[in-house]
Write an enzyme that holds these catalytic residues in place. Structure first.
Site, mmCIF file in Angstrom:
data_model
loop_
_atom_site.group_PDB
_atom_site.id
_atom_site.type_symbol
_atom_site.label_atom_id
_atom_site.label_comp_id
_atom_site.label_asym_id
_atom_site.label_seq_id
_atom_site.Cartn_x
_atom_site.Cartn_y
_atom_site.Cartn_z
ATOM 1 N N TYR A 3 -1.884 -0.459 10.866
ATOM 2 C CA TYR A 3 -1.976 -1.132 9.558
ATOM 3 C C TYR A 3 -0.759 -0.801 8.710
ATOM 4 C CZ TYR A 3 -3.308 -1.716 4.632
ATOM 5 O OH TYR A 3 -3.309 -2.034 3.297
ATOM 6 N N LYS A 10 2.240 -3.303 7.231
ATOM 7 C CA LYS A 10 2.546 -3.465 5.800
ATOM 8 C C LYS A 10 3.992 -3.038 5.514
ATOM 9 C CE LYS A 10 0.144 -4.675 2.921
ATOM 10 N NZ LYS A 10 -0.278 -6.006 2.421
ATOM 11 N N THR A 22 0.822 -1.209 0.000
ATOM 12 C CA THR A 22 0.000 0.000 0.000
ATOM 13 C C THR A 22 0.859 1.265 0.000
ATOM 14 O OG1 THR A 22 -1.465 1.272 1.441
ATOM 15 C CG2 THR A 22 -0.103 -0.333 2.520
ATOM 16 N N ASP A 23 0.281 2.364 -0.469
ATOM 17 C CA ASP A 23 0.973 3.659 -0.375
ATOM 18 C C ASP A 23 1.024 4.168 1.069
ATOM 19 O OD1 ASP A 23 -1.738 4.247 -0.090
ATOM 20 O OD2 ASP A 23 -1.763 5.879 -1.560
ATOM 21 N N GLU A 24 0.244 3.539 1.974
ATOM 22 C CA GLU A 24 0.180 4.054 3.344
ATOM 23 C C GLU A 24 1.501 3.860 4.090
ATOM 24 O OE1 GLU A 24 -3.546 3.426 5.343
ATOM 25 O OE2 GLU A 24 -4.578 3.093 3.453
#
Ligand code: NAD
Ligand code: TYD
Length: 352
Positions: A158, A162, A133-135
């Site tokens: 989260y 990741k 993810t970009d997060e």
């Protein structure tokens, strides 16, 4: 002769995974596709009804957090490719209960890496594609974009889980020669997404004339990508990218949450033949998410220029397709929102 392959797709009963499984099963009939999924609240085999009888597809229920199970699975099936999507994927849940995110996203990924390392023995015809993810990059201010060089700065449990799994994948590549690629994608939307995420939650609530919660003042920005465009990007990267490549993937479609929900409400009024403005009255500003990242936006230049990928679906078109799908699949919506669904929201808001 087209090459035979045996791919393991993890998390294939979930939102993005179901689109990836469908694409791979239909486009590569000469591959064997095994979908491994624990079927948590987010996993649903109804998402794959149209491909479940295909001769090149099989489903196995299992938990990637179980190292013995995962090792036995690899030794038995000798997959030569993995597309790893299984994860706990919802930021709000990670704030409420982070432990499952460590078990599945971190330890589960390491279990898969260990099994692939043992079975593959550095064979570069094999490939571990980690879907991320970009997060992991944290939060942007009012300007700028994430790209492949952006330093990691995860800020939610989260995102931290990741980011940790991304680092393990890279470390296994560097240390043990495990062949891998990583993709870091922006927010997806489309059919089969569990209605705890903004777009399907808003569709479901508008459908029931229930309040649509907007965190804070709705000024946070996300870069939205239609899920089938993401599945196409994964297919391209899995098949064409050089070893150890990473790609940031986005829809070039960064919008404030309030803009997204207003647009959605206008389309819902039209589809449900309600007087214009009816659904927008359901918008309710609620307490902000703790640690809420302000803005995500992706620079996808690398995947565009190296692999020729472009997002095909405009936001207007994708949102209309998504709303149509949910309105035509109210049985699916009612099924997934039975059981624990409302209790989760009670617990989440009680913690704010
Ligand atoms: P999802 O929550 O809809 O689906 C996750 C799937 O993983 C479910 O089918 C679930 O049953 C399965 N799963 C969970 N724990 C498991 C375990 N221990 N063992 C086996 N299976 C397990 O998630 P999604 O939105 O489809 O996301 C898929 C992947 O893409 C995730 O890795 C996520 O981090 C990543 N991603 C998602 C987005 C997004 O906008 N949704 C954006 C970028 C990246
Ligand atoms: P979400 O769909 O949970 O994705 P992510 O947190 O991974 O970006 O949320 C998208 C944006 O919408 C995010 O800024 C949080 C916000 N949001 C709301 O305002 N209300 C809601 O009920 C939800 C679920 C999200």
């Amino acid at each position: 002769m087209q090459p035979q392959r045996h791919l393991l797709i993890t998390g294939g009963a979930g939102f993005i995974g179901s689109h990836v499984v469908r694409r791979m099963v239909l486009r590569y009939p000469h591959y064997r596709i095994t979908n491994l999924d624990k079927l948590t609240y987010a996993g649903n085999l109804e998402n794959l009804r149209d491909v479940e009888d295909k001769p090149n597809y099989q489903f196995i229920r299992g938990d990637i957090a179980d190292p013995v199970f995962v090792m036995n699975l690899f030794v038995t099936h000798r997959f030569d490719g993995v597309i790893h999507l299984a994860a706990e994927s919802h930021v709000d849940r990670s704030i409420l209960e982070p432990d499952d995110f460590v078990a599945t996203n971190v330890l589960g990924t390491v279990n898969l890496l260990n099994a692939a390392r043992v079975v593959w023995e550095r064979d570069t015809r094999c490939r571990f594609h980690h879907v991320s993810t970009d997060e992991v990059f944290g939060s942007l201010g009012d300007t700028g974009f994430f790209n492949e060089q952006t330093p990691y700065d995860p800020r939610s449990p989260y995102a931290a889980s990741k980011a940790s799994s991304d680092f393990f994948v890279r470390a296994y590549g560097h240390t043990y020669g495990l062949p891998y690629v990583i993709t870091n994608c922006s927010n997806n939307y489309g059919p089969n997404q569990f209605p705890e995420k903004l777009i399907p939650l808003a569709i479901n609530n508008v459908r029931h004339l229930k309040p649509v919660p907007i965190y804070g003042r709705g000024q946070n920005v996300r870069d939205w990508l239609y899920v089938e465009d993401h599945a196409e990007a994964i297919d391209l990267v899995f098949h064409k990218a050089p070893n150890a490549a990473t790609y940031t993937i986005g829809g070039s479609n960064a919008l404030r949450n309030i803009e997204v929900v207003r647009k959605l409400c206008a389309i819902m009024d039209e589809k449900l033949q309600r007087p214009p403005g009816t659904s927008e009255q359901l918008i309710t500003f609620v307490a902000d998410r703790p640690g809420h990242d302000y803005r995500y936006a992706i620079d996808s230049t690398k995947i565009r220029t190296e692999l020729g990928w472009v997002p095909r679906t405009s936001f207007e078109e994708g949102l209309r397709k998504t709303i149509d799908w949910y309105l035509n699949n109210t049985d699916w919506l009612d099924h997934v929102t039975s059981g624990e669904y409302l209790h989760y929201f009670e617990r989440m808001y009680a913690n704010r």
